[in-house]
Design a protein around this motif. Sequence first.
Motif, PDB file in Angstrom:
ATOM      1  N   ASP A 303       0.850  -1.192   0.000  1.00  0.00           N
ATOM      2  CA  ASP A 303       0.000   0.000   0.000  1.00  0.00           C
ATOM      3  C   ASP A 303       0.887   1.243   0.000  1.00  0.00           C
ATOM      4  O   ASP A 303       1.936   1.274   0.655  1.00  0.00           O
ATOM      5  CB  ASP A 303      -0.894   0.013   1.249  1.00  0.00           C
ATOM      6  N   LEU A 366       2.873  -8.074   8.058  1.00  0.00           N
ATOM      7  CA  LEU A 366       2.380  -6.701   8.097  1.00  0.00           C
ATOM      8  C   LEU A 366       3.294  -5.825   8.938  1.00  0.00           C
ATOM      9  O   LEU A 366       3.628  -4.689   8.548  1.00  0.00           O
ATOM     10  CB  LEU A 366       0.954  -6.668   8.647  1.00  0.00           C
ATOM     11  N   ARG A 370       5.710  -2.636   7.693  1.00  0.00           N
ATOM     12  CA  ARG A 370       5.632  -1.313   8.336  1.00  0.00           C
ATOM     13  C   ARG A 370       6.991  -0.872   8.866  1.00  0.00           C
ATOM     14  O   ARG A 370       7.330   0.313   8.829  1.00  0.00           O
ATOM     15  CB  ARG A 370       4.612  -1.345   9.480  1.00  0.00           C
ATOM     16  N   LYS A 382       5.825   6.016   5.023  1.00  0.00           N
ATOM     17  CA  LYS A 382       5.956   4.609   5.380  1.00  0.00           C
ATOM     18  C   LYS A 382       5.107   3.756   4.440  1.00  0.00           C
ATOM     19  O   LYS A 382       4.207   4.252   3.775  1.00  0.00           O
ATOM     20  CB  LYS A 382       5.506   4.387   6.831  1.00  0.00           C
ATOM     21  N   ALA A 384       2.768   0.112   3.882  1.00  0.00           N
ATOM     22  CA  ALA A 384       1.941  -0.905   4.530  1.00  0.00           C
ATOM     23  C   ALA A 384       1.655  -1.960   3.472  1.00  0.00           C
ATOM     24  O   ALA A 384       2.147  -1.877   2.346  1.00  0.00           O
ATOM     25  CB  ALA A 384       0.656  -0.294   5.084  1.00  0.00           C
ATOM     26  N   SER A 386      -1.416  -4.989   2.023  1.00  0.00           N
ATOM     27  CA  SER A 386      -2.677  -5.737   2.081  1.00  0.00           C
ATOM     28  C   SER A 386      -2.348  -7.170   1.694  1.00  0.00           C
ATOM     29  O   SER A 386      -1.669  -7.404   0.685  1.00  0.00           O
ATOM     30  CB  SER A 386      -3.703  -5.157   1.115  1.00  0.00           C
ATOM     31  N   ARG A 418      -7.010  -1.525   4.006  1.00  0.00           N
ATOM     32  CA  ARG A 418      -5.564  -1.729   3.809  1.00  0.00           C
ATOM     33  C   ARG A 418      -4.856  -1.970   5.155  1.00  0.00           C
ATOM     34  O   ARG A 418      -5.453  -1.942   6.209  1.00  0.00           O
ATOM     35  CB  ARG A 418      -4.924  -0.549   3.062  1.00  0.00           C
ATOM     36  N   ASN A 419      -3.560  -2.276   5.033  1.00  0.00           N
ATOM     37  CA  ASN A 419      -2.725  -2.580   6.202  1.00  0.00           C
ATOM     38  C   ASN A 419      -3.373  -3.672   7.048  1.00  0.00           C
ATOM     39  O   ASN A 419      -3.451  -3.583   8.266  1.00  0.00           O
ATOM     40  CB  ASN A 419      -2.496  -1.319   7.032  1.00  0.00           C
ATOM     41  N   ARG A 420      -3.822  -4.718   6.377  1.00  0.00           N
ATOM     42  CA  ARG A 420      -4.487  -5.833   7.069  1.00  0.00           C
ATOM     43  C   ARG A 420      -4.463  -7.056   6.154  1.00  0.00           C
ATOM     44  O   ARG A 420      -4.042  -6.974   4.997  1.00  0.00           O
ATOM     45  CB  ARG A 420      -5.923  -5.477   7.433  1.00  0.00           C
TER      46      ARG A 420
END
Length: 697
Positions: A303, A366, A370, A382, A384, A386, A418-420
Amino acid sequence: MAEDKIRNGEFWTLALERAHLGVWDWDILSGDCFYSPTWSHMLGYEDGELANTGDLWLQLTHPDDRERALASGERHIAGLTTSIETELRLRHKDGHWIWVLDRGGIVERDETGRPVRLMGVQTDISRQKEAEAELERVNVRFRLALAASGTGIWHHDIDANKSYWDARTREIFGLVADTDEVAADLWHTYLHPDDKDTTERAHLPLATDAVIASQYRIIRRDGEIRHVESLVRFIAAPDSAGQILGTVRDITEDKKRERELAYAAHHDALTGLLNRAAFDRLLAVHIATARLLPLAVFYVDLDYFKALNDFAGHAAGDLALKGVAGGILGCLPLSARAARLGGDEFALLVPNCQPAAAETLAGAILAAVRDADLGLPATSRKLAASIGIAFVDDTTTTVADALACADDACYAAKAAGRNRFAVFSADSASGSGGLNAARVAADTVDAMDDGRLKLFGQEIHLLGKPWRESRHVEVLARLAGRNGKLIPPGEFIPVAERFGIASRLDRWIIRTALSQHGPAMKSGAITLGFNLSAQTLSDPLLWDFVDAVIAETGAPHSAVGFEITETAAVTNFDAAEQFVRKARERQCRVSLDDFGAGMSSFEYLRRFPVDQIKIDGSFIENIAQSRFDREIVSAIAGIAKSLGCAVVAEKIEEQAALDILRDMGVAYGQGFLLHRPEPLEAIVARASAEAPRKRFG
């Protein structure tokens, strides 16, 4: 007595004639020298045509051979040699030189023992010398070839139990020696223990004269391991055990290049992870291995990567991808494998992985993304990720379906914020990705063969002038479903990129368009432009393909244009730059598409010497209402004009927008107001019906 007289006279004359021997008889005291008629004939003269003077032969001798010939006679007269024997050249009557072998000696001495008479014969050996010269030329070429190839020669005399290595062989083995002869068992002491038995068997004498090739490793005295290649042949000889003749060549660098090429064929050059093709093969093997199921397949899409590229540049983007790859690898169990599918997308396979373990691993990945070292200040952007996870527990599952399920779950993760991560569920699979996308990809491939892939075109106009003034068309593709309904390019083209068939699709479009309309392009009736995907742009064999198709179809390079987008360029910036350079060399036009949509667009314009830029349609469709859009378009048009680039405006859908663009000096336009896309064949037919006025550009 009569018979003896014949043998002593006419018989020997006839023998000299038949043997082509010339006789000379030198009286040392008087200086007179007699030359037989056969000697004169050998030089092309008739009897009596040459004066029998003592130095006649010396007058006819080549200047470079005189000293050597005189020295041979003087050494014999002085008693240093038992006979005269030398090779020299004599001038023939017609002017060329013949080689002769001169043999003779003292036949008479005086009462004190001093030589007073010498006799000898000379034989024409010109053919022999020419054969020797030709052999030497062959040997020179052979030695040059050996030197160029780095090949050494050795042989082993079985009866004498002696081995001989030439200088290059000794150099390859690191042996310092002044003579060719080496200890018979020396070679065995260099063999690598793992290769020793096989190599020694390959070098045993066989009851055949076939050449045996073998490759093996040696360990030199300094401990260095080298790879060598030998060609071995047994040479039989009567009354002996024969010899073993062989060559040796150091192939260490070749082996290193083989390993590098093999690695490159299976790994991504930037991150060192597996590439898409290698991952697909490995995934197929794991799916077929039932004992490793359930198999977890992860689809990881970064992301905000494009924003980072725009903010920090492509070099920072490359560092970020390396950092992310390292972070992912640090999370994986030993049995897992990771791949970079292209751009900012990764895939993982984890054998024998239960759902709880997969979710724990996804959480770790994840966090690793990060926290990845991006090589940027802590306050900078930064990344991330998905992540989509799919589980395979059926050996009949295809690779495409496994990835499609993971990809579908990845779409779900993005849609959820996102970020998951998300786990694939057949009940909740999205309609635009996953298995549906896999089927669209497969259908696209089939459509190339069964005629359901159609070529369309959209005219690019010189604003304010009829289209025949430009005659340029952007080539588009439309996919007809099996039910006859057209599938929008916004659906099947992204799928083609996701499943690695975009390059194949681009090649089909280029080949089909040029094959069908090459004559029209050659006549100047029309020029065609093609959009290129990131996969095609990164293809090192792209220009070989394009050049070959152009040669086959007769379409000139100058009638072909290519459009590259920021999305394609960001995937492989170096490849894009090289592509533009090669296109310019061939006088193909290059357009920078979607200009202004990304923050790094002006960097592309600086790096790529393109012919034209296409302003992204998002700045055009509301230009009549948006002062901001008008200022942006005006600035882009001004910059392009100062750089000598043509400007194309996309999505001209209102008359007001067309009027504004004309006032700004934008040269070309494309959109529904000017002309909607229509079958390419119809456009070419219309253009060919009119006499062409000029070629595009």
